[in-house]
Design an enzyme around this catalytic site. Structure first.
Site, PDB file in Angstrom:
ATOM      1  CB  CYS A   1      -0.956  -0.009   1.185  1.00 38.08           C
ATOM      2  SG  CYS A   1      -2.021  -1.457   1.195  1.00 38.08           S
TER       3      CYS A   1
ATOM      4  CG  HIS B   1      -3.073   3.488   2.526  1.00 40.45           C
ATOM      5  ND1 HIS B   1      -3.636   3.065   1.338  1.00 40.45           N
ATOM      6  CD2 HIS B   1      -3.003   2.380   3.318  1.00 40.45           C
ATOM      7  CE1 HIS B   1      -3.908   1.781   1.412  1.00 40.45           C
ATOM      8  NE2 HIS B   1      -3.540   1.334   2.607  1.00 40.45           N
TER       9      HIS B   1
ATOM     10  CG  ASN C   1      -6.512  -0.843   1.615  1.00 38.76           C
ATOM     11  OD1 ASN C   1      -5.896  -0.446   0.625  1.00 38.76           O
ATOM     12  ND2 ASN C   1      -5.903  -1.281   2.704  1.00 38.76           N
TER      13      ASN C   1
HETATM   14  N1  COA Z   1     -17.836  -8.661  10.319  1.00 40.55           N
HETATM   15  C1  COA Z   1     -18.271  -8.913  11.565  1.00 40.55           C
HETATM   16  N2  COA Z   1     -17.432  -9.214  12.574  1.00 40.55           N
HETATM   17  C2  COA Z   1     -16.116  -9.245  12.303  1.00 40.55           C
HETATM   18  C3  COA Z   1     -15.605  -8.999  11.024  1.00 40.55           C
HETATM   19  C4  COA Z   1     -16.531  -8.702  10.019  1.00 40.55           C
HETATM   20  N3  COA Z   1     -16.142  -8.437   8.743  1.00 40.55           N
HETATM   21  N4  COA Z   1     -14.263  -9.111  11.061  1.00 40.55           N
HETATM   22  C5  COA Z   1     -13.929  -9.413  12.323  1.00 40.55           C
HETATM   23  N5  COA Z   1     -15.053  -9.506  13.074  1.00 40.55           N
HETATM   24  C6  COA Z   1     -15.169  -9.802  14.495  1.00 40.55           C
HETATM   25  C7  COA Z   1     -13.992 -10.554  15.041  1.00 40.55           C
HETATM   26  O1  COA Z   1     -14.129 -11.927  14.814  1.00 40.55           O
HETATM   27  C8  COA Z   1     -14.071 -10.184  16.488  1.00 40.55           C
HETATM   28  O2  COA Z   1     -15.038 -11.001  17.086  1.00 40.55           O
HETATM   29  P1  COA Z   1     -14.840 -11.527  18.587  1.00 40.55           P
HETATM   30  O3  COA Z   1     -14.764 -10.296  19.441  1.00 40.55           O
HETATM   31  O4  COA Z   1     -16.052 -12.339  18.813  1.00 40.55           O
HETATM   32  O5  COA Z   1     -13.564 -12.301  18.568  1.00 40.55           O
HETATM   33  C9  COA Z   1     -14.592  -8.775  16.488  1.00 40.55           C
HETATM   34  O6  COA Z   1     -15.193  -8.565  15.198  1.00 40.55           O
HETATM   35  C10 COA Z   1     -13.529  -7.725  16.696  1.00 40.55           C
HETATM   36  O7  COA Z   1     -12.457  -8.028  15.831  1.00 40.55           O
HETATM   37  P2  COA Z   1     -11.174  -7.133  15.809  1.00 40.55           P
HETATM   38  O8  COA Z   1     -10.190  -7.710  14.872  1.00 40.55           O
HETATM   39  O9  COA Z   1     -10.742  -6.863  17.217  1.00 40.55           O
HETATM   40  O10 COA Z   1     -11.778  -5.770  15.228  1.00 40.55           O
HETATM   41  P3  COA Z   1     -11.091  -4.388  15.051  1.00 40.55           P
HETATM   42  O11 COA Z   1     -11.879  -3.361  15.737  1.00 40.55           O
HETATM   43  O12 COA Z   1      -9.612  -4.427  15.299  1.00 40.55           O
HETATM   44  O13 COA Z   1     -11.289  -4.136  13.496  1.00 40.55           O
HETATM   45  C11 COA Z   1     -10.012  -4.181  11.472  1.00 40.55           C
HETATM   46  C12 COA Z   1     -10.683  -4.999  12.567  1.00 40.55           C
HETATM   47  C13 COA Z   1      -9.368  -5.136  10.489  1.00 40.55           C
HETATM   48  C14 COA Z   1     -11.098  -3.375  10.773  1.00 40.55           C
HETATM   49  C15 COA Z   1      -8.980  -3.223  12.104  1.00 40.55           C
HETATM   50  O14 COA Z   1      -8.147  -3.926  13.008  1.00 40.55           O
HETATM   51  C16 COA Z   1      -8.124  -2.564  11.074  1.00 40.55           C
HETATM   52  O15 COA Z   1      -8.594  -1.804  10.250  1.00 40.55           O
HETATM   53  N6  COA Z   1      -6.796  -2.795  11.130  1.00 40.55           N
HETATM   54  C17 COA Z   1      -5.897  -2.226  10.150  1.00 40.55           C
HETATM   55  C18 COA Z   1      -5.998  -3.038   8.892  1.00 40.55           C
HETATM   56  C19 COA Z   1      -5.384  -2.359   7.716  1.00 40.55           C
HETATM   57  O16 COA Z   1      -5.302  -1.160   7.642  1.00 40.55           O
HETATM   58  N7  COA Z   1      -4.946  -3.161   6.765  1.00 40.55           N
HETATM   59  C20 COA Z   1      -4.408  -2.702   5.542  1.00 40.55           C
HETATM   60  C21 COA Z   1      -3.061  -2.164   5.719  1.00 40.55           C
HETATM   61  S1  COA Z   1      -2.477  -1.471   4.240  1.00 40.55           S
END
Ligand code: COA
Length: 326
Positions: free
Chosen positions: A111, A253, A283
């Site tokens: 990215c 980004h 993204n």
């Molecule tokens: N729909 C519903 N629930 C979801 C889900 C979805 N698409 N994806 C994950 N969950 C659930 C998980 O299983 C978890 O459930 P649990 O509490 O029962 O275990 C819960 O939601 C929380 O998951 P978590 O990973 O802690 O959520 P989060 O608030 O960290 O959000 C992201 C997840 C991926 C959105 C976030 O961490 C993020 O944006 N990280 C950066 C990723 C990024 O920028 N990547 C690209 C880099 S270039």
């Protein structure tokens, strides 16, 4: 020499996949995706690959700049999803647009790919070796997403953005163009965001090639992004002697709305100086920054003299920022 962006272009596939569409294939909801990421939909290609998307963005950028393919002497594509192992996406774009006088190659920085490509083009142009370039960020992530993994598949989309860059000599207007840049990487953290190669087996190891898909430790990436992006922005500001109040837009980004909000709080910059389009595209990896830049340009929001900082982060881990004067 000073490298100036003289035209922009972008392309997104016609096919739109909404959050509700995804809720039909994995256990998720529009509400979860919107509140956790800011994403409402994404464009997913059902035909054009990385080269075709990049070539179309390049044509639109050349049209916007008023240059022809024969004028282009360097093409750099920031991508991790070239259609083939080789040739590079850049060479394929060169062939597609007929840029017969260009050298062409890809940069793999996920990215951060557009930022790394722009900074590389700038460094080469400063040597005087090249005068008119195409810098492209393009990715077809939908082909490396695991569509059964709700924690990643809701985040990504396909697209391409391009900028035509031109070298100006010291005697031209020196106040325009790339002013300062900063890049970094941390290979120790490579495993928090990766896509395994699909061709890791051979006749000696006797295994079957397995498909590789994106895997990610989301919270680790989140923490890394909200720390590193402000750091590298502050570094280009201090290295260039620029006060943060001078920056018209921070073109960041588009990975997660909450990441951009956190960066805005850390920099004490209001969100109206951090344009967003993640709701529409998700993204698109290397494409997010040039697509957003193109939207600002075509909306007439960039005026001569405006200072912008573009900054990104991604797999590697990689990060980078560039300060330009429009
Ligand atoms: N729909 C519903 N629930 C979801 C889900 C979805 N698409 N994806 C994950 N969950 C659930 C998980 O299983 C978890 O459930 P649990 O509490 O029962 O275990 C819960 O939601 C929380 O998951 P978590 O990973 O802690 O959520 P989060 O608030 O960290 O959000 C992201 C997840 C991926 C959105 C976030 O961490 C993020 O944006 N990280 C950066 C990723 C990024 O920028 N990547 C690209 C880099 S270039």
């Amino acid at each position: 020499m000073r490298t100036k962006i003289i035209g922009t272009g972008s392309y997104a596939p016609d096919r739109v996949v909404t959050n509700n569409h995804l809720a039909e294939i994995v256990e998720t909801s529009d509400e979860w995706i919107r509140t956790r990421t800011g994403i409402g939909q994404r464009h997913i290609s059902d035909g054009p690959g990385t080269t075709a998307m990049a070539a179309e963005a390049a044509r639109r950028a050349m049209d916007n700049a008023g240059v022809s393919p024969e004028d282009i002497d360097i093409i750099i594509v920031g991508t991790t999803t070239a259609d083939h192992c080789f040739p590079s996406a850049a060479c394929e774009v060169q062939g597609a647009i007929g840029a017969v006088h260009a050298v062409a190659y890809d940069i793999s920085a996920a990215c951060s790919g557009f930022i790394f490509s722009l900074n590389t083009a700038d460094a080469l142009m400063k040597t005087g070796a090249y005068r008119t370039g195409l810098v492209i960020g393009a990715d077809n992530l939908s082909k490396i997403v695991d569509w059964t993994d709700r924690s990643t598949c809701v985040l990504f989309g396909d697209g391409a953005g391009a900028a035509v860059v031109k070298a100006y000599s010291e005697t031209d207007d020196r106040s325009e163009g790339v002013m300062c840049m900063n890049m970094g990487s941390d290979g120790q953290k490579a495993s928090v965001l990766e896509c395994q190669s699909r061709t890791m087996e051979n006749f000696l190891t006797k295994g079957q090639p397995k498909p590789g898909y994106i895997t990610m430790e989301g919270q680790e990436v989140f923490k890394f992004a909200v720390k590193k992006v402000p750091e590298c922005i502050l570094k280009v500001l201090s290295d260039s002697g620029t006060d943060i109040s001078e920056i018209r837009y921070f073109v960041l980004h588009q990975a997660n709305y909450r990441i951009c909000e956190s960066i805005s709080r850390r920099l004490k910059v209001s969100m109206d100086r951090i344009p967003m389009n993640i709701e529409e595209y998700g993204n698109t990896s290397g494409a997010t920054i040039p697509v957003l830049l193109d939207e600002l340009n075509r909306a007439g929001k960039l005026n001569p003299g405006d200072k912008l900082i573009m900054a990104g982060f991604g797999a590697g881990l990689t990060w980078g920022a560039v300060l330009i004067q429009w």
